[in-house]
Design an enzyme around this catalytic site. Structure first.
Site, short mmCIF file in Angstrom:
data_model
loop_
_atom_site.label_atom_id
_atom_site.label_comp_id
_atom_site.label_asym_id
_atom_site.label_seq_id
_atom_site.Cartn_x
_atom_site.Cartn_y
_atom_site.Cartn_z
N TYR A 181 0.84 -1.21 0.00
CA TYR A 181 0.00 0.00 0.00
C TYR A 181 0.87 1.25 0.00
O TYR A 181 0.71 2.14 -0.84
CB TYR A 181 -0.90 -0.03 1.24
N ASN A 210 -4.19 9.17 10.50
CA ASN A 210 -5.24 8.58 11.34
C ASN A 210 -6.40 9.53 11.62
O ASN A 210 -6.56 10.02 12.73
CB ASN A 210 -4.66 8.05 12.66
N ARG A 256 0.78 6.02 17.73
CA ARG A 256 0.06 6.70 16.65
C ARG A 256 -0.47 8.04 17.16
O ARG A 256 -0.68 8.22 18.35
CB ARG A 256 -1.14 5.84 16.18
N ARG A 337 4.48 7.41 14.37
CA ARG A 337 4.20 8.31 13.24
C ARG A 337 3.75 9.65 13.80
O ARG A 337 2.60 9.83 14.14
CB ARG A 337 3.08 7.74 12.36
#
Length: 385
Positions: A181, A210, A256, A337
């Protein structure tokens, strides 16, 4: 009173071809455009369930400003015509569910690279502006993840904060198909950038970190495939609704950041209406203040769900599972991230506002209201065999 852009210029009504308008992000963006702007949307998708409330009845104040076009961009000659008669194309179409990256790598690569090629080509050939939705996954792993576990450099932001113009894009080996991806998304970014450099394509690339909120993903067996594995928030929501333990992949140690969809859509609207400031740029869109480990996210969601549902938390709220067991062979992950927000702040003056607790409360309130009864009935129903 006329709407003005960030430089004080009057914003002219435009026609926007939105590919993937029926999805999570598209539905929220359509709502925003209908309720707050004079723009017209040609909504392109194979499903319209999430935007049905915008399409009917005819008495809606934006009647005539949103048209739904049911088509699959893979093989429909009408697409170029829709792009030609629009001022701007926004491409949201993608397979973007982590469970699919190993199990359907070919579909993932085709969906995110091959199927996007005609969109880029039509925009470039017809001198139409493009806002393309990419992903924070293009960054892959952080430099910091390759340092020894006890290295003090792991605390240095330079090793894990992700910057659009300087951070390298580091993927795992080819056997780790989870990166199919990210690799497809990175290649289409490079192609768009090259079209801009060689052929003058006017583009903006969005890298979402996100985005969370109502209508996100599917709840397995209720509004999506029973065997499907959605992203982390919908997985956890599904477990909470069914009163099952939340599954923490490899201990839930990955970190995250999460951003509320309504904050993120504000950023996209600024890109749409400020082409002079947005064109030629790649923008991280996330909330670095809302950083948690996946384990912390599970704990917080358990607390929030108890509040919105009035139910006590189950005795064993979480269980650990291996990534191989959960996602299958070929899974790999990035450790952290964190988006650097310098460029979007400088160009568009945008900052996210909503706290993680508040965005989870909004999302879980919606999911409890929408799905709780259907899941009770599904659980109560005896199995066919």
């Amino acid at each position: 009173m006329a709407r003005v852009d960030l430089d004080g210029n009057v914003i002219k009504p435009m026609t926007i071809c939105m590919i993937g308008a029926g999805g999570f992000i598209g539905s929220h963006l359509c709502e925003k455009l209908m309720s707050e702007t004079p723009h017209t949307v040609l909504a392109v998708d194979v499903y319209n369930d999430k935007i049905k409330h915008l399409l009917e009845p005819d008495s809606l104040p934006w009647n005539g400003r949103i048209q739904f076009h049911r088509l699959n961009i893979k093989n429909d000659s009408r697409l170029e015509g829709l792009i030609k008669c629009s001022d701007l194309t926004i491409n949201l179409a993608a397979i973007c569910t982590p469970a699919d990256y190993n199990t359907r790598p070919l579909d993932t690569i085709y969906s995110n690279f091959i199927d996007a090629l005609p969109v880029v080509k039509y925009c470039s050939e017809n001198n139409k502006r493009l806002i393309h939705f990419s992903t924070c996954e293009v960054y892959g792993k952080t430099i910091g993840s390759f340092l020894p576990k006890d290295s003090p450099l792991r605390q240095d932001p330079a090793y894990y904060i992700l910057k659009e113009d300087t951070s390298p894009c580091i993927f795992g080996s080819v056997e780790k198909q989870r990166w199919s991806y990210a690799c497809a998304k990175q290649l289409i970014e490079r192609l768009i950038y090259a079209e801009g450099a060689e052929n003058g394509l006017e583009f903006t690339i969005v890298r979402p970190f996100n985005w969370i909120g109502p209508r996100m993903d599917f709840i397995p067996g209720i509004d999506g495939p029973s065997e499907g594995v959605p992203r982390v928030l919908a997985c956890f929501s599904n477990n909470l609704l069914r009163r099952e333990p939340l599954k923490l992949v490899d201990g839930g140690e990955s970190q995250r950041t999460f951003i509320y969809i309504k904050d993120a859509i504000e950023a996209v609207l600024l890109m749409i209406e400020n082409p002079a400031r947005a064109s030629g740029h790649i923008f991280n869109v996330g909330n670095p203040n809302n950083e948690v480990t996946v384990r912390q996210l599970a704990e917080m969601m358990t607390q929030v769900y108890s509040k919105v549902s009035g139910e006590d938390a189950i005795e064993t709220p979480t269980i650990d599972v291996s990534s191989k067991e959960f996602y299958g062979e070929g899974y790999d992950d990035s450790d952290k991230r964190i988006p650097d927000m310098t460029i979007i702040n400088k160009q568009l003056g945008w900052n996210p506002k909503t706290s993680l607790w508040d965005l989870l409360e909004s999302t879980l309130t919606y999911q409890h209201r929408t799905y709780a009864e259907a899941i009770k009935q599904a659980i109560a129903k005896p199995s066919a065999n």
